[in-house]
Design a protein around this motif. Structure first.
Motif, PDB file in Angstrom:
ATOM      1  N   LEU A  12      38.156   8.317  -5.083  1.00  0.00           N
ATOM      2  CA  LEU A  12      37.332   7.325  -4.403  1.00  0.00           C
ATOM      3  C   LEU A  12      37.575   5.943  -4.989  1.00  0.00           C
ATOM      4  CD1 LEU A  12      33.857   9.114  -4.139  1.00  0.00           C
ATOM      5  CD2 LEU A  12      35.671   9.011  -2.425  1.00  0.00           C
ATOM      6  N   SER A  13      37.451   4.924  -4.163  1.00  0.00           N
ATOM      7  CA  SER A  13      37.574   3.550  -4.640  1.00  0.00           C
ATOM      8  C   SER A  13      36.403   3.211  -5.550  1.00  0.00           C
ATOM      9  CB  SER A  13      37.597   2.580  -3.461  1.00  0.00           C
ATOM     10  OG  SER A  13      36.319   2.522  -2.839  1.00  0.00           O
ATOM     11  N   GLU A  56      28.611   3.607  -4.670  1.00  0.00           N
ATOM     12  CA  GLU A  56      27.690   3.938  -3.579  1.00  0.00           C
ATOM     13  C   GLU A  56      27.069   5.328  -3.707  1.00  0.00           C
ATOM     14  OE1 GLU A  56      29.170   3.496   0.357  1.00  0.00           O
ATOM     15  OE2 GLU A  56      29.979   1.497   0.022  1.00  0.00           O
ATOM     16  N   ILE A  57      27.643   6.201  -4.522  1.00  0.00           N
ATOM     17  CA  ILE A  57      27.250   7.614  -4.527  1.00  0.00           C
ATOM     18  C   ILE A  57      25.744   7.840  -4.677  1.00  0.00           C
ATOM     19  CG2 ILE A  57      27.438   9.762  -5.854  1.00  0.00           C
ATOM     20  CD1 ILE A  57      30.418   9.134  -6.190  1.00  0.00           C
ATOM     21  N   ARG A 108      26.499  -0.481   1.281  1.00  0.00           N
ATOM     22  CA  ARG A 108      27.680  -1.240   0.841  1.00  0.00           C
ATOM     23  C   ARG A 108      27.264  -2.563   0.207  1.00  0.00           C
ATOM     24  NH1 ARG A 108      33.403   0.233   2.229  1.00  0.00           N
ATOM     25  NH2 ARG A 108      32.279   2.015   1.397  1.00  0.00           N
ATOM     26  N   ASP A 134      33.262   2.890  -3.469  1.00  0.00           N
ATOM     27  CA  ASP A 134      32.746   4.188  -3.034  1.00  0.00           C
ATOM     28  C   ASP A 134      32.090   4.935  -4.192  1.00  0.00           C
ATOM     29  OD1 ASP A 134      33.576   3.812  -0.431  1.00  0.00           O
ATOM     30  OD2 ASP A 134      35.492   4.840  -0.704  1.00  0.00           O
ATOM     31  N   ASN A 135      32.652   4.827  -5.393  1.00  0.00           N
ATOM     32  CA  ASN A 135      32.033   5.454  -6.558  1.00  0.00           C
ATOM     33  C   ASN A 135      30.637   4.905  -6.810  1.00  0.00           C
ATOM     34  OD1 ASN A 135      33.498   7.410  -8.588  1.00  0.00           O
ATOM     35  ND2 ASN A 135      35.128   6.148  -7.709  1.00  0.00           N
ATOM     36  N   ARG A 175      27.260   1.793 -11.006  1.00  0.00           N
ATOM     37  CA  ARG A 175      26.746   2.994 -10.314  1.00  0.00           C
ATOM     38  C   ARG A 175      25.353   3.344 -10.819  1.00  0.00           C
ATOM     39  NH1 ARG A 175      30.224   8.010 -11.663  1.00  0.00           N
ATOM     40  NH2 ARG A 175      29.176   7.577 -13.627  1.00  0.00           N
ATOM     41  N   LYS A 216      38.199  -2.493  -4.313  1.00  0.00           N
ATOM     42  CA  LYS A 216      39.089  -1.612  -3.555  1.00  0.00           C
ATOM     43  C   LYS A 216      40.046  -0.838  -4.452  1.00  0.00           C
ATOM     44  CE  LYS A 216      38.894  -4.418   0.656  1.00  0.00           C
ATOM     45  NZ  LYS A 216      39.669  -5.189   1.670  1.00  0.00           N
TER      46      LYS A 216
END
Length: 220
Positions: A98-99, A105-106, A119, A102-103, A154, A136
């Motif tokens: 994962l970008s 956002e978990i 996002r 994306d990491n 995160r 990215k």
């Protein structure tokens, strides 16, 4: 904020019993930045896991905001962890496929936060840790310090009240370790309650209070 009363944690197998925590009594107040120190194997990470509702004590009680957590079911505990507690691990625990964005956002995925707000919140968290230009990228393209900053982003993306950090500077050189500590201190100044496990006396001196453990027992 977090209150531990007479906490004992025992790990048992068919042939051996290990006392990891012995009669721990702690009161972490709102807005504190507390460090936990002690030799390897003394129970520091176990204590952090008990505080973070990841591990249930064998004896004693854990209270979060004055409420005993023993009354909650597994789903309720999972919700509390997701909404009130952010975790930072020494080994980052990033998903390589994962970008960076994306990491981060978990945790919000588990809250079923919609795509655009999710996002936006992740981007804001990355901006706080100085990584808006790496959104990215993938974890394999980052340095150790950058990976730790992603892990911090995160942890804070859901605006938790409590941040639990297990050796957040342990895998970093002194310069990058100081950068990570500066970020944690800024988060604390913004109101986050932080409990940090560390082996570094210099890092511990930058926190409000130091708790020492030896063989699972609090050293007074």
């Amino acid at each position: 904020m977090i209150t531990l009363k007479n906490i004992e944690k025992v790990y048992r197998t068919s042939s051996i019993e290990t006392l990891a925590l012995n009669n721990i009594n702690l009161d972490i107040k709102k807005g504190e930045f507390v460090s936990i120190m002690g030799p390897s194997g003394c129970g520091k990470s176990t204590l952090l896991n008990v505080m973070g509702l990841l591990d249930e004590p064998s004896k004693g009680s854990v209270q979060l905001d004055g409420q005993p957590v023993k009354q909650y079911k597994d789903k309720e505990l999972a919700r509390l962890r997701n909404q009130q507690i952010g975790f930072i691990f020494q080994s980052f625990h990033l998903i390589n496929d994962l970008s960076v964005l994306d990491n981060v956002e978990i945790p919000l995925l588990y809250r079923a936060t919609n795509g655009r707000p999710r996002r936006d919140n992740a981007q804001e968290a990355l901006e706080k840790v100085g990584l808006s230009n790496r959104m990215k990228h993938f974890p394999s393209q980052l340095s150790g310090g950058q990976k730790q900053r992603v892990a911090i982003a995160r942890a804070i993306v859901g605006n938790p009240n409590i941040i639990l950090a297990d050796e957040p500077t342990g895998n970093l050189d002194s310069a990058m370790g100081n950068e990570i500590m500066n970020i944690l201190q800024d988060l604390n100044n913004d109101g986050a309650t932080i409990v940090m496990v560390t082996h570094d006396e210099q890092m511990a001196k930058r926190t409000h209070r130091l708790i020492r453990l030896f063989d699972g027992t609090q050293v007074l």
